[in-house]
Enzyme design. Structure first.
Site, PDB file in Angstrom:
ATOM      1  N   SER A 200      -2.720  -7.889   2.854  1.00  0.00           N
ATOM      2  CA  SER A 200      -2.926  -7.792   4.301  1.00  0.00           C
ATOM      3  C   SER A 200      -3.260  -9.162   4.879  1.00  0.00           C
ATOM      4  O   SER A 200      -2.824  -9.501   5.985  1.00  0.00           O
ATOM      5  CB  SER A 200      -4.058  -6.805   4.612  1.00  0.00           C
ATOM      6  OG  SER A 200      -3.733  -5.528   4.143  1.00  0.00           O
TER       7      SER A 200
ATOM      8  N   HIS B 198       0.843  -1.206   0.000  1.00  0.00           N
ATOM      9  CA  HIS B 198       0.000   0.000   0.000  1.00  0.00           C
ATOM     10  C   HIS B 198       0.883   1.263   0.000  1.00  0.00           C
ATOM     11  O   HIS B 198       0.604   2.216  -0.716  1.00  0.00           O
ATOM     12  CB  HIS B 198      -0.886   0.045   1.256  1.00  0.00           C
ATOM     13  CG  HIS B 198      -1.903  -1.054   1.369  1.00  0.00           C
ATOM     14  ND1 HIS B 198      -1.954  -1.909   2.443  1.00  0.00           N
ATOM     15  CD2 HIS B 198      -2.921  -1.431   0.556  1.00  0.00           C
ATOM     16  CE1 HIS B 198      -2.966  -2.750   2.296  1.00  0.00           C
ATOM     17  NE2 HIS B 198      -3.576  -2.497   1.158  1.00  0.00           N
TER      18      HIS B 198
ATOM     19  N   LYS C  42     -15.875  -7.482   6.070  1.00  0.00           N
ATOM     20  CA  LYS C  42     -14.990  -8.552   6.535  1.00  0.00           C
ATOM     21  C   LYS C  42     -14.839  -8.403   8.042  1.00  0.00           C
ATOM     22  O   LYS C  42     -15.092  -7.332   8.591  1.00  0.00           O
ATOM     23  CB  LYS C  42     -13.576  -8.411   5.945  1.00  0.00           C
ATOM     24  CG  LYS C  42     -13.492  -8.187   4.470  1.00  0.00           C
ATOM     25  CD  LYS C  42     -12.040  -7.935   4.066  1.00  0.00           C
ATOM     26  CE  LYS C  42     -11.933  -7.200   2.746  1.00  0.00           C
ATOM     27  NZ  LYS C  42     -10.602  -6.821   2.368  1.00  0.00           N
TER      28      LYS C  42
HETATM   29  P1  ADP Z   1      -9.986  -3.660  -0.007  1.00  0.00           P
HETATM   30  O1  ADP Z   1     -10.472  -4.438   1.157  1.00  0.00           O
HETATM   31  O2  ADP Z   1     -10.859  -2.491  -0.398  1.00  0.00           O
HETATM   32  O3  ADP Z   1      -9.550  -4.478  -1.202  1.00  0.00           O
HETATM   33  P2  ADP Z   1      -7.227  -3.351   0.770  1.00  0.00           P
HETATM   34  O4  ADP Z   1      -6.775  -2.596   1.969  1.00  0.00           O
HETATM   35  O5  ADP Z   1      -7.041  -4.823   0.812  1.00  0.00           O
HETATM   36  O6  ADP Z   1      -8.712  -2.902   0.568  1.00  0.00           O
HETATM   37  O7  ADP Z   1      -6.515  -2.776  -0.523  1.00  0.00           O
HETATM   38  C1  ADP Z   1      -6.734  -1.463  -0.993  1.00  0.00           C
HETATM   39  C2  ADP Z   1      -6.242  -1.396  -2.421  1.00  0.00           C
HETATM   40  O8  ADP Z   1      -4.835  -1.616  -2.445  1.00  0.00           O
HETATM   41  C3  ADP Z   1      -6.833  -2.453  -3.364  1.00  0.00           C
HETATM   42  O9  ADP Z   1      -7.005  -1.882  -4.631  1.00  0.00           O
HETATM   43  C4  ADP Z   1      -5.780  -3.532  -3.395  1.00  0.00           C
HETATM   44  O10 ADP Z   1      -5.809  -4.281  -4.601  1.00  0.00           O
HETATM   45  C5  ADP Z   1      -4.522  -2.685  -3.311  1.00  0.00           C
HETATM   46  N1  ADP Z   1      -3.376  -3.422  -2.780  1.00  0.00           N
HETATM   47  C6  ADP Z   1      -3.316  -4.191  -1.674  1.00  0.00           C
HETATM   48  N2  ADP Z   1      -2.082  -4.729  -1.518  1.00  0.00           N
HETATM   49  C7  ADP Z   1      -1.342  -4.277  -2.569  1.00  0.00           C
HETATM   50  C8  ADP Z   1      -0.003  -4.494  -3.015  1.00  0.00           C
HETATM   51  N3  ADP Z   1       0.837  -5.298  -2.378  1.00  0.00           N
HETATM   52  N4  ADP Z   1       0.386  -3.877  -4.143  1.00  0.00           N
HETATM   53  C9  ADP Z   1      -0.479  -3.079  -4.815  1.00  0.00           C
HETATM   54  N5  ADP Z   1      -1.738  -2.848  -4.479  1.00  0.00           N
HETATM   55  C10 ADP Z   1      -2.181  -3.429  -3.366  1.00  0.00           C
END
Ligand code: ADP
Length: 161
Positions: free
Chosen positions: A129, A18, A42
């Protein structure tokens, strides 16, 4: 006119993937709002306040990134903060279907908001995550995957049970 974008997500917890997306975005936009969602559909490990604090600490080196929390739809929050661009991260093909349907749904809800996808640096491509939460439970070293404060918070959280 200054450019502004929102980066919404669960951030449970924020990872270096992120942060990598935010570092790239911070060079493309004048202001970015890292928007931590209250409703995520979730069961979260960290509370909204904990996720917000960890995000704020993780982006303290990026002066044009603000951290906020929001309830409800991300498009509504984006509009309330005058943002017309929503950033999402794309890792492997596995993200594509979900991210595409989300982007299309958001365009339907508010045609004035565009989603743009940023691709992380190769070394963060596999990071999520949920993977971090599993590694933490198994007692793995986390320093290559999350900011130091997040690694500490995970240790504390898992110790508390
Ligand atoms: P959500 O639950 O809305 O998917 P996340 O916190 O898991 O939220 O992720 C937010 C955004 O960041 C999403 O678009 C996800 O695909 C992206 N993301 C998560 N991890 C990574 C990573 N390692 N590299 C690039 N983008 C990521």
């Amino acid at each position: 006119m200054s450019s502004k974008a929102i980066y919404p997500g669960t951030f449970d917890p924020i990872t270096l993937g992120h942060v990598n997306i935010l570092e790239k975005a911070s060079k493309l936009f004048d202001t970015i709002i890292l928007a931590v969602a209250d409703y995520t559909g979730k069961q979260n490990l960290f509370s909204l306040e904990e996720r917000e604090r960890l995000c704020a600490e993780a982006v303290s080196h990026l002066p044009n990134v603000e951290v906020a929390t929001f309830e409800g739809l991300s498009v509504d929050f984006a509009r309330s903060r005058d943002c017309r661009v929503m950033i999402r991260g794309l890792r492997a093909v596995s993200d594509f279907e979900y991210e595409l349907s989300l982007a299309l749904t958001n365009t339907k809800l508010d045609p004035g908001i565009e989603t743009i996808f940023l691709v992380p640096s190769l070394r963060y491509m596999y990071l999520s995550s949920s993977l971090i939460r599993q590694l933490a439970e198994l007692g793995s070293e986390l320093k290559d995957f999350v900011p130091e404060t997040v690694a500490k918070a995970l240790l504390e959280k898992l110790k508390d049970g």
